[in-house]
Enzyme design. Structure first.
Site, PDB file in Angstrom:
ATOM      1  N   ASN A   1       0.867  -1.185   0.000  1.00 33.27           N
ATOM      2  CA  ASN A   1       0.000   0.000   0.000  1.00 33.27           C
ATOM      3  C   ASN A   1       0.899   1.230   0.000  1.00 33.27           C
ATOM      4  OD1 ASN A   1      -1.745   2.092   0.621  1.00 33.27           O
ATOM      5  ND2 ASN A   1      -2.158   1.422   2.711  1.00 33.27           N
TER       6      ASN A   1
ATOM      7  N   LYS B   1       0.001   4.302  -0.131  1.00 33.81           N
ATOM      8  CA  LYS B   1      -0.622   5.478   0.486  1.00 33.81           C
ATOM      9  C   LYS B   1      -0.431   6.702  -0.441  1.00 33.81           C
ATOM     10  CE  LYS B   1       0.082   3.248   4.889  1.00 33.81           C
ATOM     11  NZ  LYS B   1       0.303   3.349   6.313  1.00 33.81           N
TER      12      LYS B   1
ATOM     13  N   HIS C   1      -9.192   1.231   5.542  1.00 36.58           N
ATOM     14  CA  HIS C   1      -7.882   1.412   6.179  1.00 36.58           C
ATOM     15  C   HIS C   1      -8.044   2.375   7.368  1.00 36.58           C
ATOM     16  CE1 HIS C   1      -3.759   2.599   6.902  1.00 36.58           C
ATOM     17  NE2 HIS C   1      -3.395   1.514   6.234  1.00 36.58           N
TER      18      HIS C   1
ATOM     19  N   GLU D   1      -6.397   4.770   8.344  1.00 36.91           N
ATOM     20  CA  GLU D   1      -6.192   6.183   8.016  1.00 36.91           C
ATOM     21  C   GLU D   1      -7.448   6.788   7.395  1.00 36.91           C
ATOM     22  OE1 GLU D   1      -2.571   5.591   5.829  1.00 36.91           O
ATOM     23  OE2 GLU D   1      -1.570   5.029   7.696  1.00 36.91           O
TER      24      GLU D   1
ATOM     25  N   GLU E   1      -4.840  -4.911  11.036  1.00 41.22           N
ATOM     26  CA  GLU E   1      -3.798  -3.912  11.223  1.00 41.22           C
ATOM     27  C   GLU E   1      -4.016  -3.173  12.541  1.00 41.22           C
ATOM     28  OE1 GLU E   1      -1.947  -2.796   7.182  1.00 41.22           O
ATOM     29  OE2 GLU E   1      -3.659  -1.478   7.489  1.00 41.22           O
TER      30      GLU E   1
ATOM     31  N   GLY F   1       3.209   2.088  10.780  1.00 40.51           N
ATOM     32  CA  GLY F   1       4.207   3.140  10.588  1.00 40.51           C
ATOM     33  C   GLY F   1       5.019   3.469  11.826  1.00 40.51           C
TER      34      GLY F   1
ATOM     35  N   SER G   1       3.956  -2.221  10.210  1.00 41.58           N
ATOM     36  CA  SER G   1       5.418  -2.290  10.378  1.00 41.58           C
ATOM     37  C   SER G   1       6.024  -3.611   9.926  1.00 41.58           C
ATOM     38  CB  SER G   1       5.805  -1.994  11.838  1.00 41.58           C
ATOM     39  OG  SER G   1       5.440  -0.677  12.180  1.00 41.58           O
TER      40      SER G   1
ATOM     41  N   GLY H   1       3.091  -1.234   4.199  1.00 40.36           N
ATOM     42  CA  GLY H   1       3.068   0.184   3.846  1.00 40.36           C
ATOM     43  C   GLY H   1       4.453   0.656   3.440  1.00 40.36           C
TER      44      GLY H   1
HETATM   45  P1  PGA Z   1       3.318   0.252   7.529  1.00 44.02           P
HETATM   46  O1  PGA Z   1       1.816   0.476   7.025  1.00 44.02           O
HETATM   47  O2  PGA Z   1       3.789  -1.051   6.921  1.00 44.02           O
HETATM   48  O3  PGA Z   1       4.074   1.434   7.043  1.00 44.02           O
HETATM   49  O4  PGA Z   1       3.263   0.149   9.031  1.00 44.02           O
HETATM   50  C1  PGA Z   1       0.937  -0.593   6.907  1.00 44.02           C
HETATM   51  C2  PGA Z   1      -0.405  -0.120   6.411  1.00 44.02           C
HETATM   52  O5  PGA Z   1      -0.864   0.952   6.809  1.00 44.02           O
HETATM   53  O6  PGA Z   1      -1.046  -0.812   5.609  1.00 44.02           O
END
Ligand code: PGA
Length: 256
Positions: free
Chosen positions: A12, A14, A99, A101, A169, A175, A214, A235
């Site tokens: 992803n 983003k 997601h 976010e 998640e 992140g 992560s 991500g």
């Molecule tokens: P990240 O994000 O791997 O940067 O932690 C994962 C995601 O939001 O799908």
């Protein structure tokens, strides 16, 4: 533990990536090679602006291309949104919905996420439905309750293993570089599996449940060893081909 469900590695991007990043997509597409690519599915979700050109770039690669969100309606006066049909029209095959976010920054409810997943199914797309608890919910012992509520609320009734992927998640792991313990991931995934079987029977038994938050080349192997982890949603570490392909290589162990 032998796993019979075909795993999925999904990236992803983003709100990252311009035309200058297309060489990374090409490098990922070239790196996703047989024999491993015959055993796992791979997917990259760049920003919508790159969707059409990315699918063309991946024409002769097993790497699938998807989107990060869709509107619940097919078309209409929804400035700035894109529909599942538009994604399919660009030869996208998957869409991420719900997601954290989007849930947080756009106040998306379970009901809305369910409608988006339904729109994805109606357009012939595979919906990757994200769920997961916040740090506060975890610290107050509500993790499994949240997962149950989000599964019930966000997954449409007609969901099947072919049309639907669940992505667990934990919001606090996204992140941050912090990953839950293997025991915690195992407990959450076993719980989601039981819930999916109760509601969807055989389809629920075969539905893929990804872990996200992560994920990196360094921790992918141990995450993939956990029962009912059928792949990962990545991500930050999906932006560069070298990092994403290191995670791809980690899947070999499942088939060793
Ligand atoms: P990240 O994000 O791997 O940067 O932690 C994962 C995601 O939001 O799908």
């Amino acid at each position: 533990m032998t796993k019979t469900i075909r795993p999925l590695l999904a990236g992803n991007w983003k709100m990252n990536g311009t035309r200058a990043s297309l060489d990374q997509i090409k490098a990922i597409a070239d790196g996703v090679k047989a024999p491993l690519s015959e055993k796992i599915d791979t997917l990259l979700c760049p920003p919508a602006t790159l969707l059409y050109v990315a699918t063309a770039l991946c024409d002769d690669s097993p790497l699938a291309i998807g989107a990060q969100d869709c509107h619940q309606q097919v078309s209409g006066a929804y400035t700035g949104d894109i529909s599942a049909e538009m994604i399919a029209d660009c030869f996208g095959t998957h869409v991420i919905v719900g997601h954290s976010e989007r849930r947080r920054n756009h106040a998306e409810s379970d009901m809305l996420v369910r409608a988006k997943a339904q729109a994805a199914h109606d357009a012939g797309l595979i919906a990757i439905i994200c769920i997961g608890e916040t740090a506060y919910e975890r610290n107050s012992g509500q993790t499994l309750d949240v997962l149950k509520r989000e599964l019930i609320g966000s997954v449409p009734d007609g969901a099947t293993a072919a049309t639907t992927v669940i992505a667990y998640e934990p919001v606090w792991a996204i992140g941050t570089g912090v990953v839950p313990t293997s025991e915690d991931v195992e407990e959450a995934h076993a719980f989601m599996r039981a819930e999916l079987i109760e509601r969807f029977g055989k389809e629920g038994a075969n539905m893929r449940i990804l872990y996200g938050g992560s994920v990196s080349g360094a921790n992918a192997r141990s995450l993939l060893d956990i029962p009912h982890v059928n792949g990962v949603l990545v991500g930050g570490q999906s932006l560069k081909a070298v990092d994403f392909l290191a995670i791809y290589a980690a899947f070999e162990r499942q088939f060793a």
